[in-house]
Motif scaffolding. Structure first.
Motif, PDB file in Angstrom:
ATOM      1  N   MET A  85      35.484 -25.167  21.717  1.00  0.00           N
ATOM      2  CA  MET A  85      35.391 -24.024  20.706  1.00  0.00           C
ATOM      3  C   MET A  85      34.521 -22.339  20.975  1.00  0.00           C
ATOM      4  O   MET A  85      33.535 -23.107  21.709  1.00  0.00           O
ATOM      5  N   SER A  86      34.865 -21.475  21.425  1.00  0.00           N
ATOM      6  CA  SER A  86      34.080 -20.721  22.080  1.00  0.00           C
ATOM      7  C   SER A  86      33.728 -19.902  20.682  1.00  0.00           C
ATOM      8  O   SER A  86      34.320 -19.919  19.870  1.00  0.00           O
ATOM      9  N   ARG A  87      32.318 -19.164  21.151  1.00  0.00           N
ATOM     10  CA  ARG A  87      32.143 -18.234  19.921  1.00  0.00           C
ATOM     11  C   ARG A  87      32.913 -17.159  19.338  1.00  0.00           C
ATOM     12  O   ARG A  87      33.046 -16.604  20.794  1.00  0.00           O
ATOM     13  N   GLU A  88      32.869 -16.173  18.345  1.00  0.00           N
ATOM     14  CA  GLU A  88      33.151 -14.963  18.234  1.00  0.00           C
ATOM     15  C   GLU A  88      32.025 -14.252  19.631  1.00  0.00           C
ATOM     16  O   GLU A  88      31.006 -13.801  19.388  1.00  0.00           O
ATOM     17  N   ARG A  89      33.329 -13.177  20.366  1.00  0.00           N
ATOM     18  CA  ARG A  89      31.549 -11.594  20.736  1.00  0.00           C
ATOM     19  C   ARG A  89      32.198 -10.325  19.517  1.00  0.00           C
ATOM     20  O   ARG A  89      33.269 -10.386  19.088  1.00  0.00           O
ATOM     21  N   ARG A  90      30.798 -10.144  19.231  1.00  0.00           N
ATOM     22  CA  ARG A  90      30.319  -8.945  18.695  1.00  0.00           C
ATOM     23  C   ARG A  90      30.102  -8.091  19.661  1.00  0.00           C
ATOM     24  O   ARG A  90      29.059  -8.701  20.787  1.00  0.00           O
ATOM     25  N   SER A  91      29.283  -6.813  19.313  1.00  0.00           N
ATOM     26  CA  SER A  91      28.074  -5.943  19.749  1.00  0.00           C
ATOM     27  C   SER A  91      27.160  -6.235  19.339  1.00  0.00           C
ATOM     28  O   SER A  91      26.529  -6.870  17.892  1.00  0.00           O
ATOM     29  N   LEU A  92      25.671  -6.174  19.818  1.00  0.00           N
ATOM     30  CA  LEU A  92      23.803  -6.358  19.491  1.00  0.00           C
ATOM     31  C   LEU A  92      24.081  -6.268  18.629  1.00  0.00           C
ATOM     32  O   LEU A  92      23.388  -6.774  17.578  1.00  0.00           O
ATOM     33  N   TYR A  93      24.046  -4.504  17.767  1.00  0.00           N
ATOM     34  CA  TYR A  93      24.344  -4.110  16.544  1.00  0.00           C
ATOM     35  C   TYR A  93      23.977  -5.059  14.852  1.00  0.00           C
ATOM     36  O   TYR A  93      23.544  -4.197  14.073  1.00  0.00           O
ATOM     37  N   HIS A  94      25.167  -5.472  15.725  1.00  0.00           N
ATOM     38  CA  HIS A  94      25.897  -6.782  14.263  1.00  0.00           C
ATOM     39  C   HIS A  94      24.252  -7.761  13.954  1.00  0.00           C
ATOM     40  O   HIS A  94      24.589  -8.190  13.022  1.00  0.00           O
ATOM     41  N   PHE A  95      23.432  -7.938  14.956  1.00  0.00           N
ATOM     42  CA  PHE A  95      22.310  -8.831  14.941  1.00  0.00           C
ATOM     43  C   PHE A  95      20.876  -8.449  15.190  1.00  0.00           C
ATOM     44  O   PHE A  95      20.167  -9.243  15.337  1.00  0.00           O
ATOM     45  N   ALA A  96      21.143  -7.625  15.942  1.00  0.00           N
ATOM     46  CA  ALA A  96      19.690  -6.529  16.170  1.00  0.00           C
ATOM     47  C   ALA A  96      19.518  -5.522  16.399  1.00  0.00           C
ATOM     48  O   ALA A  96      20.675  -4.356  15.974  1.00  0.00           O
ATOM     49  N   HIS A  97      18.268  -4.928  16.147  1.00  0.00           N
ATOM     50  CA  HIS A  97      18.044  -3.080  16.074  1.00  0.00           C
ATOM     51  C   HIS A  97      17.136  -2.821  17.144  1.00  0.00           C
ATOM     52  O   HIS A  97      16.294  -3.803  17.856  1.00  0.00           O
TER      53      HIS A  97
END
Length: 110
Positions: A1-13
């Motif tokens: 099962m692959s994980r969702e891909r999102r922009s880094l800004y959702h997880f870091a600053h």
């Protein structure tokens, strides 16, 4: 099962600074438990590819485990530096936004 891909800004600053033609980008995860994930997702090669269109010649990554972050030093990415470039927006803070737009796999929720 692959994980969702999102922009880094959702997880870091990020924070940025520049000196001459060298860019310093520091990235910090919002959750300490995502630090190992950050090291897997944001690599020297991946950052090099993201900034290739700006003529970057090298990327060096320095882990900062006590701060749950990484420091990236990018060489020759500022098109001559702030004083030597005709590009008014291509420095420091705007390039940290480019890094945070990087697509990453979402961390596994626990």
């Amino acid at each position: 099962m692959s994980r969702e891909r999102r922009s880094l800004y959702h997880f870091a600053h990020a924070r940025a600074g520049d000196k001459g033609d060298r860019l310093n980008l520091a990235v910090f995860v919002y959750k300490d438990e995502h630090y190992r994930w950050l090291l897997d997702q944001v690599t020297e090669e991946g950052v090099y590819q993201l900034f290739a269109h700006r003529g970057v010649t090298g990327v060096k990554l320095y882990p900062m485990p006590n701060l749950a972050g990484i420091n990236l030093v990018l060489e020759d990415v500022l098109q001559g530096g702030v004083n030597g470039s005709l590009n008014l927006d291509g420095h420091g803070k705007t390039l940290s936004s480019l890094l945070l737009s990087m697509t990453v796999e979402s961390p596994v929720s626990r």
